[in-house]
Design a protein around this motif. Structure first.
Motif, PDB file in Angstrom:
ATOM      1  N   TYR A 238      -8.866  -8.398  -5.028  1.00  0.00           N
ATOM      2  CA  TYR A 238      -7.823  -7.895  -4.099  1.00  0.00           C
ATOM      3  C   TYR A 238      -8.307  -7.906  -2.647  1.00  0.00           C
TER       4      TYR A 238
ATOM      5  N   ASP B  26      -0.079  -3.728  -4.303  1.00  0.00           N
ATOM      6  CA  ASP B  26      -1.095  -3.683  -3.250  1.00  0.00           C
ATOM      7  C   ASP B  26      -0.512  -4.265  -1.972  1.00  0.00           C
TER       8      ASP B  26
ATOM      9  N   HIS C 127      -4.020  -1.313  -5.410  1.00  0.00           N
ATOM     10  CA  HIS C 127      -5.263  -1.663  -4.729  1.00  0.00           C
ATOM     11  C   HIS C 127      -6.387  -0.733  -5.194  1.00  0.00           C
TER      12      HIS C 127
END
Length: 324
Positions: free
Chosen positions: A198, A265, A295
């Protein structure tokens, strides 16, 4: 706190429950704290979850200091088994997340242990300088210097200098992407893989996910702004590819990548965008979006099974890269 999904995706019930607990606790907002205060909270969390690492014994875990541009750089070296000079281990150089302001070797110790054991590789975790005490490009300088040191000293560590990968989560994913670009421009070290978990690829992108998921899913736009303001010196840094690696003009010749994103996210769109840009440049890319995650889901333990799945996927991709 709003936790209802704003798209057809369904947020995992574990995250909904966790965020309701956070809301009920009336915990302070991260962006309202000083970096020092925020780091105290991070250390408390790391201490709470560190007991889980006892189930992952390794052959050795060693803290060391290595030379850097502005002094020594602390690193933690994880070795999965006894070193055999005839069969050196591949190496992952790992950079922790935390918005270039938070976290350290301890907060990401569980992730490094998992990757070391599951990928059967040496992991060198780098404790780069943090902002705002050390603003951009201090973190970049440290992670690149550490990667160069690992390549030059791989055999001393029991590692193979021809099988070195870089990886990290969030800001560490950003730094990993930057290191591959710097290594290419510099002509060394030779890297065979990049693990981007991420990652935030742009400092100030105009992707919908920043607005859609920028409130109500743990990482907020205010936190992102808080981190960026501490990290950068001026508006000009936003457009430096060492801060926003997605702005690099030529992405060809970079090592293969695994890019993992989370569906809820704020960074999900830019992670997908970077995967597309790498593919268009001829780079081999495996891209996976864990659509019901938020996230930091690989960093946060004990909430969902997504963390373990992503760690297994990461280790599998590393093993595959190391054996090619």
């Amino acid at each position: 706190m709003e936790t209802k999904p704003k798209t057809s995706r369904q947020l995992h019930p574990g995250w909904i429950a966790m965020m309701k607990e956070l809301e009920a606790s009336n915990a302070p907002e991260l962006w309202e704290l000083s970096p020092t205060e925020a780091r105290i909270l991070e250390r408390q969390y790391a201490e709470q979850v560190s007991i889980n690492t006892e189930s992952l014994p390794l052959y050795s875990v060693e803290n060391r200091e290595i030379p850097g541009i502005a002094g020594t750089i602390p690193v933690r070296i994880y070795t999965p088994q006894a070193v055999n000079k005839d069969t050196p281990f591949p190496i992952l150089v790992f950079f922790h997340g935390g918005g270039w302001v938070l976290c350290d070797l301890n907060t990401h110790d569980p992730i490094c242990r998992h990757l070391c054991k599951q990928a059967d590789c040496i992991v060198v975790s780098v404790d780069y300088r943090l902002a705002p005490e050390h603003k951009f490009p201090a973190a970049v300088e440290d992670v690149f210097a550490a990667t160069q040191w690992v390549a030059q000293n791989a055999s001393i560590l029991g590692g193979d200098p021809t099988r070195i990968a870089v990886g990290g989560d969030s800001a560490g994913g950003n730094l990993s992407a930057v290191v591959t670009q710097l290594a290419k421009a510099n002509g060394s070290p030779s890297l065979i893989f990049q693990l981007l978990l991420y990652p935030n690829i742009y400092i100030a992108p105009k992707f919908p996910s920043r607005e859609v998921y920028g409130q109500g899913y743990l990482l907020t736009e205010k936190i992102i702004e808080w981190c960026n303001n501490h990290y950068l010196n001026s508006e000009a840094d936003v457009f430096d590819h060492r801060a926003s690696p997605g702005l690099a003009e030529d992405l060809s010749g970079l090592p293969p990548a695994l890019i993992i994103t989370a569906g809820f996210d704020p960074f999900v769109d830019e992670g997908e965008d970077y995967a597309k840009k790498l593919r268009n440049a001829g780079v081999e890319v495996e891209y996976t979006c864990y659509e019901d995650m938020i996230h930091g889901f690989i960093y946060i333990q004990g909430v969902t099974e997504g963390r373990e799945k992503a760690l297994v996927q990461s280790a599998t991709a590393l093993r595959r890269a190391f054996t090619k």
